[in-house]
Design an enzyme around this catalytic site. Structure first.
Site, mmCIF file in Angstrom:
data_model
loop_
_atom_site.group_PDB
_atom_site.id
_atom_site.type_symbol
_atom_site.label_atom_id
_atom_site.label_comp_id
_atom_site.label_asym_id
_atom_site.label_seq_id
_atom_site.Cartn_x
_atom_site.Cartn_y
_atom_site.Cartn_z
ATOM 1 N N GLY A 14 -15.900 -22.632 -31.017
ATOM 2 C CA GLY A 14 -14.802 -23.133 -31.843
ATOM 3 C C GLY A 14 -13.509 -23.070 -31.054
ATOM 4 O O GLY A 14 -13.520 -23.057 -29.820
ATOM 5 N N SER A 15 -12.410 -22.980 -31.769
ATOM 6 C CA SER A 15 -11.107 -23.055 -31.106
ATOM 7 C C SER A 15 -10.754 -21.737 -30.408
ATOM 8 O O SER A 15 -11.229 -20.661 -30.789
ATOM 9 C CB SER A 15 -10.029 -23.385 -32.137
ATOM 10 O OG SER A 15 -9.971 -22.344 -33.092
ATOM 11 N N THR A 16 -9.884 -21.845 -29.439
ATOM 12 C CA THR A 16 -9.431 -20.654 -28.708
ATOM 13 C C THR A 16 -8.662 -19.714 -29.637
ATOM 14 O O THR A 16 -8.791 -18.490 -29.533
ATOM 15 C CB THR A 16 -8.590 -21.097 -27.493
ATOM 16 O OG1 THR A 16 -9.469 -21.759 -26.574
ATOM 17 C CG2 THR A 16 -7.929 -19.926 -26.799
ATOM 18 N N CYS A 31 -15.621 -30.575 -26.893
ATOM 19 C CA CYS A 31 -14.897 -29.518 -26.182
ATOM 20 C C CYS A 31 -14.693 -29.878 -24.705
ATOM 21 O O CYS A 31 -13.692 -29.522 -24.109
ATOM 22 C CB CYS A 31 -15.629 -28.199 -26.320
ATOM 23 S SG CYS A 31 -17.354 -28.325 -25.831
ATOM 24 N N GLU A 63 -4.982 -28.986 -26.591
ATOM 25 C CA GLU A 63 -6.210 -29.663 -27.000
ATOM 26 C C GLU A 63 -5.961 -30.415 -28.309
ATOM 27 O O GLU A 63 -5.585 -29.816 -29.316
ATOM 28 C CB GLU A 63 -7.334 -28.636 -27.191
ATOM 29 C CG GLU A 63 -8.661 -29.298 -27.520
ATOM 30 C CD GLU A 63 -9.775 -28.293 -27.779
ATOM 31 O OE1 GLU A 63 -9.568 -27.346 -28.552
ATOM 32 O OE2 GLU A 63 -10.869 -28.484 -27.203
ATOM 33 N N GLU A 69 -17.354 -19.488 -26.967
ATOM 34 C CA GLU A 69 -17.228 -20.804 -26.332
ATOM 35 C C GLU A 69 -16.060 -21.477 -27.035
ATOM 36 O O GLU A 69 -16.151 -21.774 -28.230
ATOM 37 C CB GLU A 69 -18.495 -21.645 -26.545
ATOM 38 C CG GLU A 69 -19.769 -21.022 -26.022
ATOM 39 C CD GLU A 69 -19.894 -21.090 -24.516
ATOM 40 O OE1 GLU A 69 -19.129 -21.841 -23.890
ATOM 41 O OE2 GLU A 69 -20.740 -20.364 -23.975
ATOM 42 N N LYS A 127 -23.362 -19.211 -39.544
ATOM 43 C CA LYS A 127 -22.302 -19.717 -40.420
ATOM 44 C C LYS A 127 -21.808 -21.063 -39.880
ATOM 45 O O LYS A 127 -21.067 -21.127 -38.897
ATOM 46 C CB LYS A 127 -21.119 -18.758 -40.517
ATOM 47 C CG LYS A 127 -20.251 -19.140 -41.707
ATOM 48 C CD LYS A 127 -18.777 -18.891 -41.578
ATOM 49 C CE LYS A 127 -17.949 -19.870 -40.877
ATOM 50 N NZ LYS A 127 -17.738 -21.176 -41.537
HETATM 51 P P1 NAD Z 1 -12.414 -23.538 -35.455
HETATM 52 O O1 NAD Z 1 -12.121 -22.464 -34.492
HETATM 53 O O2 NAD Z 1 -11.375 -23.942 -36.412
HETATM 54 O O3 NAD Z 1 -13.688 -23.147 -36.354
HETATM 55 C C1 NAD Z 1 -14.921 -22.792 -35.761
HETATM 56 C C2 NAD Z 1 -15.695 -21.931 -36.730
HETATM 57 O O4 NAD Z 1 -14.984 -20.712 -36.919
HETATM 58 C C3 NAD Z 1 -15.878 -22.540 -38.121
HETATM 59 O O5 NAD Z 1 -17.162 -22.241 -38.599
HETATM 60 C C4 NAD Z 1 -14.810 -21.823 -38.930
HETATM 61 O O6 NAD Z 1 -15.114 -21.740 -40.304
HETATM 62 C C5 NAD Z 1 -14.827 -20.452 -38.301
HETATM 63 N N1 NAD Z 1 -13.594 -19.666 -38.491
HETATM 64 C C6 NAD Z 1 -12.324 -20.120 -38.618
HETATM 65 N N2 NAD Z 1 -11.476 -19.082 -38.793
HETATM 66 C C7 NAD Z 1 -12.225 -17.955 -38.758
HETATM 67 C C8 NAD Z 1 -11.936 -16.556 -38.880
HETATM 68 N N3 NAD Z 1 -10.686 -16.109 -39.075
HETATM 69 N N4 NAD Z 1 -12.959 -15.687 -38.791
HETATM 70 C C9 NAD Z 1 -14.224 -16.109 -38.571
HETATM 71 N N5 NAD Z 1 -14.566 -17.403 -38.484
HETATM 72 C C10 NAD Z 1 -13.575 -18.316 -38.563
HETATM 73 O O7 NAD Z 1 -12.941 -24.765 -34.587
HETATM 74 P P2 NAD Z 1 -13.391 -26.195 -35.094
HETATM 75 O O8 NAD Z 1 -12.169 -26.939 -35.534
HETATM 76 O O9 NAD Z 1 -14.530 -26.064 -36.050
HETATM 77 O O10 NAD Z 1 -13.978 -26.835 -33.754
HETATM 78 C C11 NAD Z 1 -13.179 -27.392 -32.782
HETATM 79 C C12 NAD Z 1 -12.985 -26.410 -31.639
HETATM 80 O O11 NAD Z 1 -14.251 -26.008 -31.125
HETATM 81 C C13 NAD Z 1 -12.261 -27.027 -30.472
HETATM 82 O O12 NAD Z 1 -11.299 -26.137 -29.997
HETATM 83 C C14 NAD Z 1 -13.371 -27.229 -29.437
HETATM 84 O O13 NAD Z 1 -12.927 -27.269 -28.107
HETATM 85 C C15 NAD Z 1 -14.243 -26.074 -29.705
HETATM 86 N N6 NAD Z 1 -15.588 -26.300 -29.177
HETATM 87 C C16 NAD Z 1 -15.956 -25.604 -28.058
HETATM 88 C C17 NAD Z 1 -17.226 -25.791 -27.497
HETATM 89 C C18 NAD Z 1 -17.671 -25.021 -26.283
HETATM 90 O O14 NAD Z 1 -18.875 -24.966 -26.043
HETATM 91 N N7 NAD Z 1 -16.772 -24.412 -25.521
HETATM 92 C C19 NAD Z 1 -18.109 -26.694 -28.095
HETATM 93 C C20 NAD Z 1 -17.692 -27.390 -29.238
HETATM 94 C C21 NAD Z 1 -16.423 -27.163 -29.772
#
Ligand code: NAD
Length: 499
Positions: A245-247, A303, A402, A268, A192
């Protein structure tokens, strides 16, 4: 065809690009079952790129059934590892052959500079797949230390149906880090992508099929997190959920797993990484150039971005001056211009967030010494200057939260102990760097830092051979390297009593 080398040539190629916005389920491109779409907008100029299938829980059900059936049939998992390797190598080759198209999709969809997409994202995606593929027929099981009349075998089996939910900042690379080890170990996968950058993942599906990945084994479901993402995370027949994605969302996914089938959850998440510069750093201009790229590369949407610059007080003023000089190389420009280093922010919402944090920094009393403005408004896109705040203390929000944009917080320190205490005073623990000529300080600091990756006298090193992931609220589990296989396999102990 030669690789375009001017903005006009890239624009010409972009104008002729055929963009597919459909989901890919069981070997077929298809619309969302509801017929709903969302509009995919380019952050470069606000132009509509495509109408994209807005998948929901029903599509998740259909894709999970397809993935489960393919897993049970064994069309992929029962192949000899060497055979899976060959298919994945072909997949990686096809990605390389389509490098211009994939780089363009990445650039148009999330705003990163075309030259970075072409020389960074696309080859790294292909490399992640080929490196992992090459490894898969070289991993062995174990024999336990048994008495002479018993045999204890320890083997790895694919976990089953894997859902991979990824972010928008490096869409191809983040997808490859999950999909490559998941497929290599014989699982069936549902990817996804983020609703903010779904296009390259959708294109990958066709290349995977062309390479020979059987129907149902690799599916792509574009859509929102709260609809299809949530449905996958709550699904009773998804065995493993891998996420970048986000924490905040990562925490929610742990709850979903607990509320449903206790699927394995590997996360991650976010970061606020410290970049520590001691006065005896071997080459201050080099350290400053890397400190600038550490928070400005990919518009700061990284990230591991080095967004907390910890500088020994005796060189702070000089070093901040060097960082500001280095930032001359990081001026926002049109992402299709091959000389651009700093592209567009992914969307209006993210731009607003960055601008809001710049205001927070001012209100908190930090000193704005560089940038701070939205620029290129007449483009119709979302651009912001790389921004530096000096005289920050680690308790300020711009140092602890962040931002996910090109905003740097400079914090002074006087001793190694103070630097380590500040660096570790964060809920995150993804990455850190230390610059010094003293090998003892380098290693003592590296050991003391609570972070999954530590870089000495550079920022951002590592390749597929090293595991990547976070301590603390930056996540669990590791992407890349052979350690990634741990996430996608169950260990089985088979015990035999000899008669
Ligand atoms: P996000 O958490 O908003 O979204 C990430 C993914 O999760 C998207 O595909 C989104 O549609 C999905 N999502 C959102 N809400 C959801 C839910 N309730 N249930 C299931 N899926 C859901 O993050 P973002 O804004 O896309 O990316 C930025 C974040 O990603 C930053 O916090 C960044 O630090 C992190 N990041 C971490 C790494 C790592 O390897 N640690 C790498 C890249 C980005």
């Amino acid at each position: 065809m030669p690789i375009p080398d001017t903005r006009e040539q890239w624009q010409h190629l972009a104008d002729s690009l055929k963009i597919n916005g459909q989901a890919f389920i069981n070997g077929q491109y298809q619309s969302a079952s509801s017929g709903k779409t969302f509009t995919c907008i380019s952050p470069i100029d606000g132009r509509t790129l495509a109408e994209v299938a807005s998948c929901d829980a029903k599509d998740a059900d259909i894709a999970v059934v397809a993935a489960r059936q393919s897993f049970e049939r064994g069309t992929w998992r029962h192949l000899a590892p060497a055979r899976r390797k060959a298919v994945l190598m072909a997949f990686a080759d096809l990605i390389r052959q389509h490098q211009e198209e994939l780089a363009l999709l990445e650039c148009l969809d999330m705003g990163k500079p075309i030259s970075h997409a072409l020389t960074g994202d696309v080859p790294a995606c292909a490399r992640a797949i080929s490196w992992t593929a090459e490894a898969i027929d070289k991993v062995y099981g174990e024999l336990a230390a048994t008495p002479h009349d018993q045999i204890g075998m320890v083997s790895r089996e694919p976990v089953g149906v894997v859902a991979a939910i990824v972010p928008w900042n490096f869409p191809l690379i983040m997808a490859a880090w999950k999909v490559a080890p998941a497929l290599a170990t014989g699982n069936s996968v549902i990817l996804k992508p983020s609703e903010k950058s779904p296009l390259s993942a959708i294109r990958l599906a066709a290349l995977a099929q062309e390479a020979g990945i059987p129907d149902g084994v690799f599916n792509v479901l574009p859509g929102y997190g709260h609809t299809v993402g949530r449905a996958l995370a709550l699904h009773m027949d998804v065995d493993c959920l891998v996420f970048t994605g986000s924490t905040a969302v990562a925490k929610q996914l742990m709850i979903y797993a607990g509320q449903s089938n206790m699927k394995r959850v590997w996360l991650e998440a976010g970061g606020k990484s410290p970049n520590i510069v001691f006065a005896d750093a071997p080459d201050l201009p080099k350290a400053a150039a890397e400190a600038a790229s550490a928070f400005a590369y990919n518009q700061g949407e990284v990230c591991t971005a080095g967004t907390r610059l910890l500088v020994e007080e005796s060189i702070r003023a000089e070093f901040v001056g060097l960082v500001r000089e280095a930032l001359q190389q990081w001026k926002p420009g049109h992402p299709l211009d091959p000389s651009t280093t700093c592209g567009a922010i992914v969307d209006q919402q993210q731009l607003d967030r960055i601008i809001e944090y710049i205001g927070v920094g001012r209100d908190e009393g930090a000193e704005l010494v560089e940038g701070g403005q939205q620029v290129m408004q007449d483009s119709g896109g979302f651009f912001v200057q790389p921004t530096v705040f000096d005289k920050v203390n680690n308790g300020m929000r711009i140092a602890s939260e962040e931002i996910f944009g090109p905003v740097l917080a400079v914090i002074g320190f006087r001793t190694p102990e103070e630097a380590i205490a500040i660096a570790n005073d964060s809920v995150y623990g993804l990455a850190a760097a230390v610059w010094t000529s003293n090998i003892n300080v380098a290693h003592k600091t590296a050991k003391a830092l609570r972070a999954g990756s530590v870089w000495i006298n550079h920022y951002g090193g590592g390749d597929m051979t090293a595991p990547f992931g976070g301590f603390k609220q930056s996540g669990n589990g590791r992407d890349k390297s052979l350690h990634a296989f741990d996430k996608y396999t169950e260990l089985k102990a088979t015990w035999l009593m000899l008669e």
